[in-house]
Design a protein around this motif. Structure first.
Motif, PDB file in Angstrom:
ATOM      1  N   VAL A 129     -12.876  50.730 -17.486  1.00  0.00           N
ATOM      2  CA  VAL A 129     -13.793  49.772 -18.123  1.00  0.00           C
ATOM      3  C   VAL A 129     -12.907  48.985 -18.610  1.00  0.00           C
ATOM      4  CG1 VAL A 129     -15.794  49.874 -19.275  1.00  0.00           C
ATOM      5  CG2 VAL A 129     -15.491  51.627 -17.067  1.00  0.00           C
ATOM      6  N   LEU A 130     -13.268  47.650 -18.430  1.00  0.00           N
ATOM      7  CA  LEU A 130     -12.699  46.559 -19.686  1.00  0.00           C
ATOM      8  C   LEU A 130     -14.440  45.914 -20.224  1.00  0.00           C
ATOM      9  CD1 LEU A 130     -10.601  44.600 -20.328  1.00  0.00           C
ATOM     10  CD2 LEU A 130     -10.825  42.840 -18.067  1.00  0.00           C
ATOM     11  N   GLU A 131     -14.047  45.622 -21.713  1.00  0.00           N
ATOM     12  CA  GLU A 131     -14.749  44.939 -22.354  1.00  0.00           C
ATOM     13  C   GLU A 131     -14.350  43.822 -22.950  1.00  0.00           C
ATOM     14  OE1 GLU A 131     -15.958  48.334 -24.713  1.00  0.00           O
ATOM     15  OE2 GLU A 131     -16.745  49.289 -23.043  1.00  0.00           O
ATOM     16  N   GLU A 132     -15.225  43.004 -22.325  1.00  0.00           N
ATOM     17  CA  GLU A 132     -14.627  41.889 -23.759  1.00  0.00           C
ATOM     18  C   GLU A 132     -16.233  41.248 -24.050  1.00  0.00           C
ATOM     19  OE1 GLU A 132     -13.564  39.880 -20.827  1.00  0.00           O
ATOM     20  OE2 GLU A 132     -11.087  39.750 -21.732  1.00  0.00           O
ATOM     21  N   LYS A 133     -15.432  41.191 -25.500  1.00  0.00           N
ATOM     22  CA  LYS A 133     -17.041  40.210 -26.237  1.00  0.00           C
ATOM     23  C   LYS A 133     -16.664  38.988 -26.469  1.00  0.00           C
ATOM     24  CE  LYS A 133     -16.741  43.580 -29.730  1.00  0.00           C
ATOM     25  NZ  LYS A 133     -15.665  43.608 -30.874  1.00  0.00           N
ATOM     26  N   GLU A 134     -18.241  38.411 -26.001  1.00  0.00           N
ATOM     27  CA  GLU A 134     -18.317  36.690 -25.804  1.00  0.00           C
ATOM     28  C   GLU A 134     -18.006  36.337 -26.754  1.00  0.00           C
ATOM     29  OE1 GLU A 134     -22.222  33.461 -25.257  1.00  0.00           O
ATOM     30  OE2 GLU A 134     -22.624  35.771 -25.219  1.00  0.00           O
ATOM     31  N   VAL A 135     -16.841  34.968 -26.821  1.00  0.00           N
ATOM     32  CA  VAL A 135     -16.701  33.722 -27.801  1.00  0.00           C
ATOM     33  C   VAL A 135     -16.965  32.898 -27.920  1.00  0.00           C
ATOM     34  CG1 VAL A 135     -14.213  32.709 -28.789  1.00  0.00           C
ATOM     35  CG2 VAL A 135     -14.241  35.516 -27.068  1.00  0.00           C
ATOM     36  N   LEU A 136     -17.812  32.304 -28.766  1.00  0.00           N
ATOM     37  CA  LEU A 136     -18.157  31.038 -28.847  1.00  0.00           C
ATOM     38  C   LEU A 136     -17.594  29.719 -29.339  1.00  0.00           C
ATOM     39  CD1 LEU A 136     -21.449  32.530 -30.610  1.00  0.00           C
ATOM     40  CD2 LEU A 136     -21.284  31.927 -28.807  1.00  0.00           C
ATOM     41  N   THR A 137     -17.779  28.976 -29.074  1.00  0.00           N
ATOM     42  CA  THR A 137     -17.098  27.686 -28.679  1.00  0.00           C
ATOM     43  C   THR A 137     -17.936  26.744 -29.853  1.00  0.00           C
ATOM     44  OG1 THR A 137     -15.773  27.917 -26.915  1.00  0.00           O
ATOM     45  CG2 THR A 137     -15.587  25.701 -28.296  1.00  0.00           C
ATOM     46  N   ARG A 138     -17.058  25.728 -30.235  1.00  0.00           N
ATOM     47  CA  ARG A 138     -18.059  24.676 -31.835  1.00  0.00           C
ATOM     48  C   ARG A 138     -17.615  24.129 -31.486  1.00  0.00           C
ATOM     49  NH1 ARG A 138     -17.666  26.337 -38.290  1.00  0.00           N
ATOM     50  NH2 ARG A 138     -15.940  24.736 -37.868  1.00  0.00           N
ATOM     51  N   VAL A 139     -17.660  22.751 -31.675  1.00  0.00           N
ATOM     52  CA  VAL A 139     -17.867  21.665 -31.223  1.00  0.00           C
ATOM     53  C   VAL A 139     -18.097  20.641 -32.979  1.00  0.00           C
ATOM     54  CG1 VAL A 139     -17.435  19.228 -29.956  1.00  0.00           C
ATOM     55  CG2 VAL A 139     -17.769  21.678 -29.110  1.00  0.00           C
ATOM     56  N   VAL A 140     -16.818  20.111 -33.732  1.00  0.00           N
ATOM     57  CA  VAL A 140     -17.043  19.650 -34.771  1.00  0.00           C
ATOM     58  C   VAL A 140     -16.419  18.589 -34.609  1.00  0.00           C
ATOM     59  CG1 VAL A 140     -15.830  19.427 -37.365  1.00  0.00           C
ATOM     60  CG2 VAL A 140     -16.548  21.864 -35.929  1.00  0.00           C
ATOM     61  N   LEU A 141     -17.212  17.188 -34.853  1.00  0.00           N
ATOM     62  CA  LEU A 141     -17.071  16.343 -35.189  1.00  0.00           C
ATOM     63  C   LEU A 141     -16.789  15.497 -36.617  1.00  0.00           C
ATOM     64  CD1 LEU A 141     -16.981  12.839 -34.236  1.00  0.00           C
ATOM     65  CD2 LEU A 141     -19.023  12.822 -34.377  1.00  0.00           C
ATOM     66  N   THR A 142     -15.622  15.548 -36.442  1.00  0.00           N
ATOM     67  CA  THR A 142     -15.145  14.603 -38.272  1.00  0.00           C
ATOM     68  C   THR A 142     -15.019  13.237 -38.406  1.00  0.00           C
ATOM     69  OG1 THR A 142     -14.442  17.189 -38.894  1.00  0.00           O
ATOM     70  CG2 THR A 142     -13.968  15.352 -40.178  1.00  0.00           C
ATOM     71  N   GLU A 143     -15.539  12.559 -39.280  1.00  0.00           N
ATOM     72  CA  GLU A 143     -15.147  11.081 -39.715  1.00  0.00           C
ATOM     73  C   GLU A 143     -15.075  10.508 -40.455  1.00  0.00           C
ATOM     74  OE1 GLU A 143     -18.520   8.079 -37.401  1.00  0.00           O
ATOM     75  OE2 GLU A 143     -19.031   9.583 -37.354  1.00  0.00           O
ATOM     76  N   GLY A 144     -14.506   9.591 -40.597  1.00  0.00           N
ATOM     77  CA  GLY A 144     -13.856   9.460 -42.180  1.00  0.00           C
ATOM     78  C   GLY A 144     -13.007   8.029 -42.192  1.00  0.00           C
ATOM     79  N   VAL A 145     -12.863   7.299 -43.607  1.00  0.00           N
ATOM     80  CA  VAL A 145     -11.736   6.028 -44.151  1.00  0.00           C
ATOM     81  C   VAL A 145     -10.319   6.887 -44.375  1.00  0.00           C
ATOM     82  CG1 VAL A 145     -11.473   4.040 -45.101  1.00  0.00           C
ATOM     83  CG2 VAL A 145     -14.134   5.317 -44.302  1.00  0.00           C
ATOM     84  N   VAL A 146      -9.098   6.346 -43.675  1.00  0.00           N
ATOM     85  CA  VAL A 146      -7.887   6.086 -44.263  1.00  0.00           C
ATOM     86  C   VAL A 146      -7.877   5.035 -45.491  1.00  0.00           C
ATOM     87  CG1 VAL A 146      -6.008   5.820 -43.766  1.00  0.00           C
ATOM     88  CG2 VAL A 146      -7.081   6.454 -42.341  1.00  0.00           C
ATOM     89  N   TYR A 147      -7.658   6.074 -46.464  1.00  0.00           N
ATOM     90  CA  TYR A 147      -7.350   5.007 -47.923  1.00  0.00           C
ATOM     91  C   TYR A 147      -5.733   4.634 -48.600  1.00  0.00           C
ATOM     92  CZ  TYR A 147     -12.347   5.382 -49.011  1.00  0.00           C
ATOM     93  OH  TYR A 147     -13.934   5.176 -48.797  1.00  0.00           O
TER      94      TYR A 147
END
Length: 191
Positions: A129-147
């Motif tokens: 028996v092969l058991e694999e846990k579900e892996v969740l993917t999280r998407v992140v949007l980061t915005e900023g200004v270069v100083y």
């Protein structure tokens, strides 16, 4: 400068799409419910492979003979390559206290995957028996200004160093961040 920003956003969007496509699963792995062993009649033995040790040696130490060990390892077939076992890899044996029959042999190569063989008394054989846990993917949007620099701006936004390195290495072939980045440039990073 707007062309540069457009190219950066386009490349990041492409990376995001590729990540989403590669992370999709066509069919989820079914969850197998295994019966809980009767604690009074069974013993559980946790095995951690020591440096320089092997699965065979550790199974010998708990009283299994060579034929039993080979039979157990063969049930895993091509699903597990025991030559790649590392120090501190975790195995578990559940066996009957009276007969010393191995009821379950479990290999935990990582926190997601579990390889398990279970003894089926009706068939007098083991099932894999092969058991694999579900892996969740999280998407992140980061915005900023270069100083000052893009690296500094990403660090200020607390972007993980691995993500930062991947993003800059993907883009540095098109944009020279040292020469082309100026104070006030805006960035968006989708990961």
């Amino acid at each position: 400068m707007t062309i540069t920003r457009f190219i950066v956003c386009l490349i990041l969007f492409g990376c995001f799409v590729l990540c989403c496509i590669s992370c999709q699963k066509s069919d989820p792995t079914p969850v197998v419910q295994l019966p809980e062993p009767d604690i009074d009649k069974h013993e559980t033995i946790d095995i951690y492979i020591p440096k320089g040790g092997s699965v065979y040696e550790e199974l010998s130490k708990i009283g299994l003979n060579g034929n039993q060990i080979v039979d157990l390892l063969n049930v895993f077939g091509y699903n597990v390559d025991f030559r790649g076992v590392q120090p501190n890899d975790h195995f578990q044996i559940i066996r009957d206290l009276e007969t010393k029959t191995v009821l379950e042999f479990v290999f935990f190569p990582n926190i997601i995957t579990t390889h398990r063989i279970v003894y089926d008394s009706a068939k007098q054989a083991y099932d894999y028996v092969l058991e694999e846990k579900e892996v969740l993917t999280r998407v992140v949007l980061t915005e900023g200004v270069v100083y000052h620099t893009l690296d500094q701006a990403l660090r200020e936004k607390k972007i993980d160093s691995n993500v930062m390195a991947t993003a800059t290495s993907a883009l540095e072939t098109k944009i020279d961040f040292r020469l082309r980045t100026t104070k006030g440039d805006v960035f968006k990073l989708l990961y």
